[in-house]
Scaffold this motif. Sequence first.
Motif, short mmCIF file in Angstrom:
data_model
loop_
_atom_site.label_atom_id
_atom_site.label_comp_id
_atom_site.label_asym_id
_atom_site.label_seq_id
_atom_site.Cartn_x
_atom_site.Cartn_y
_atom_site.Cartn_z
N GLN A 135 1.24 -1.02 0.48
CA GLN A 135 -0.20 -0.24 -0.29
C GLN A 135 1.28 0.92 -0.39
O GLN A 135 1.59 1.46 0.59
CB GLN A 135 -1.12 0.13 1.39
CG GLN A 135 -2.16 -1.00 1.51
CD GLN A 135 -2.71 -0.84 0.37
OE1 GLN A 135 -3.95 -0.17 0.52
NE2 GLN A 135 -3.59 -2.36 -0.13
N TYR A 160 -1.18 -1.19 -5.01
CA TYR A 160 -0.09 -1.32 -5.72
C TYR A 160 1.19 -2.45 -6.25
O TYR A 160 0.63 -3.49 -4.76
CB TYR A 160 0.79 -0.24 -5.91
CG TYR A 160 2.16 -0.20 -5.20
CD1 TYR A 160 3.12 -0.14 -5.46
CD2 TYR A 160 2.11 0.34 -3.47
CE1 TYR A 160 4.50 -1.04 -4.88
CE2 TYR A 160 3.02 0.21 -2.61
CZ TYR A 160 4.47 -0.40 -3.25
OH TYR A 160 5.60 -0.12 -2.48
N GLU A 161 1.30 -2.65 -7.32
CA GLU A 161 2.04 -4.16 -7.09
C GLU A 161 3.26 -3.28 -8.73
O GLU A 161 3.05 -2.59 -9.66
CB GLU A 161 1.17 -4.72 -7.88
CG GLU A 161 0.96 -5.74 -7.12
CD GLU A 161 0.13 -6.58 -7.29
OE1 GLU A 161 0.92 -7.79 -7.17
OE2 GLU A 161 -0.86 -6.92 -8.17
N GLY A 213 -5.80 -3.05 -10.98
CA GLY A 213 -4.61 -3.36 -11.84
C GLY A 213 -4.63 -5.08 -12.75
O GLY A 213 -4.04 -5.28 -13.44
N PHE A 266 -0.82 -0.41 -9.84
CA PHE A 266 -2.04 0.37 -8.52
C PHE A 266 -3.88 0.32 -8.79
O PHE A 266 -4.01 0.18 -10.13
CB PHE A 266 -1.20 1.33 -8.29
CG PHE A 266 -1.97 2.64 -8.83
CD1 PHE A 266 -3.57 3.44 -8.71
CD2 PHE A 266 -1.46 3.18 -10.40
CE1 PHE A 266 -3.81 4.83 -9.46
CE2 PHE A 266 -1.87 4.09 -10.83
CZ PHE A 266 -3.06 4.62 -11.08
N ASP A 267 -4.52 0.22 -8.09
CA ASP A 267 -5.48 0.39 -8.03
C ASP A 267 -6.06 1.71 -7.38
O ASP A 267 -5.44 2.12 -6.39
CB ASP A 267 -6.68 -0.69 -6.87
CG ASP A 267 -6.17 -2.20 -7.04
OD1 ASP A 267 -5.84 -2.40 -8.29
OD2 ASP A 267 -6.78 -2.76 -6.24
N SER A 322 -7.57 -0.73 -3.22
CA SER A 322 -7.48 0.21 -2.80
C SER A 322 -9.32 0.93 -1.83
O SER A 322 -10.05 0.30 -1.86
CB SER A 322 -7.37 1.97 -3.77
OG SER A 322 -5.89 1.36 -4.35
N SER A 347 -1.74 8.96 -8.50
CA SER A 347 0.56 8.62 -9.91
C SER A 347 1.39 8.87 -9.28
O SER A 347 2.14 8.82 -8.99
CB SER A 347 0.31 8.47 -11.07
OG SER A 347 -1.08 8.33 -11.31
N LEU A 374 2.33 7.77 -6.31
CA LEU A 374 3.13 6.10 -5.81
C LEU A 374 4.27 6.56 -6.69
O LEU A 374 5.34 6.04 -5.89
CB LEU A 374 1.86 5.31 -7.24
CG LEU A 374 3.33 4.30 -7.31
CD1 LEU A 374 2.89 2.95 -6.44
CD2 LEU A 374 1.66 3.61 -8.25
#
Length: 256
Positions: A3, A13-14, A32, A55-56, A63, A81, A84
């Motif tokens: 997160q 996110y990944e 995502g 990411f979501d 999220s 964005s 992140l």
Amino acid sequence: MPQFQSSGYSLAYETAGQGPAVLCIHGFASSGRVNWIDTGWVETLVNAGYKAITFDHRGHGQSDKPHDPDAYYPERMMEDSIALLDHLGEKRVAVLGYSMGARVAAFLSFNYPERVAAAIFGGMGMNLINGLTDGNDIIAGLRAPRLADLTHPTARQFRIFADHTGSDREALAACMETSRQPMARADVRRIEVPVLVAVGQADEMAGSPEPLAELLPHGEAFTIPKRDHMRATGDTKFKAAALEFLSRTFPVSAEP
């Protein structure tokens, strides 16, 4: 999923792969995983030598899901964005957006050109400027008590998709109210980063790609053959066009 924090929200996110980073911004009612991993995009980018960041969005996936429409203006979602990228220490990336994600990518490219090396607007043509005509029908469909009550084809399509992904439909309705904010034509003309505008040949939601590409100072148009809005997302020809565009504008050999 890991997160990060943005504007008081916790977002999932990944990342996958190594190399220059491509930030993948998913579309409305998706996530995502659904937009980028399940369609093979992450695998495609990683195999080409890129790091894929997914990411979501707020209101989506794993999220936080506010029900306040004020949370979903593109300028506010754009800040997620940047948060992140700061969280990951990424100074400059390519951006791949689809549909609503492409709208967010456009606002990101305009407001933070120093962070965006190149952008791909998938599923978003002239409706970036003209707006989404079916938005109110989609909101009504999301809030309808039963799917069987819906007759509007786009409303049914998104209601089915939202139910399939197990989405918070009230959060999505709030998102649809404000995330569809059009971008000013004058601002589109001032997006200085290279942009590929890719729209399905049978896409009735995005608007035409060619006029938008012509407005962009460094725009290119690509028509995804025989695809509508939903089926264009993971298309192999779309992926090939995107990789060719990235090879010229954000090559793997380039420093981030």
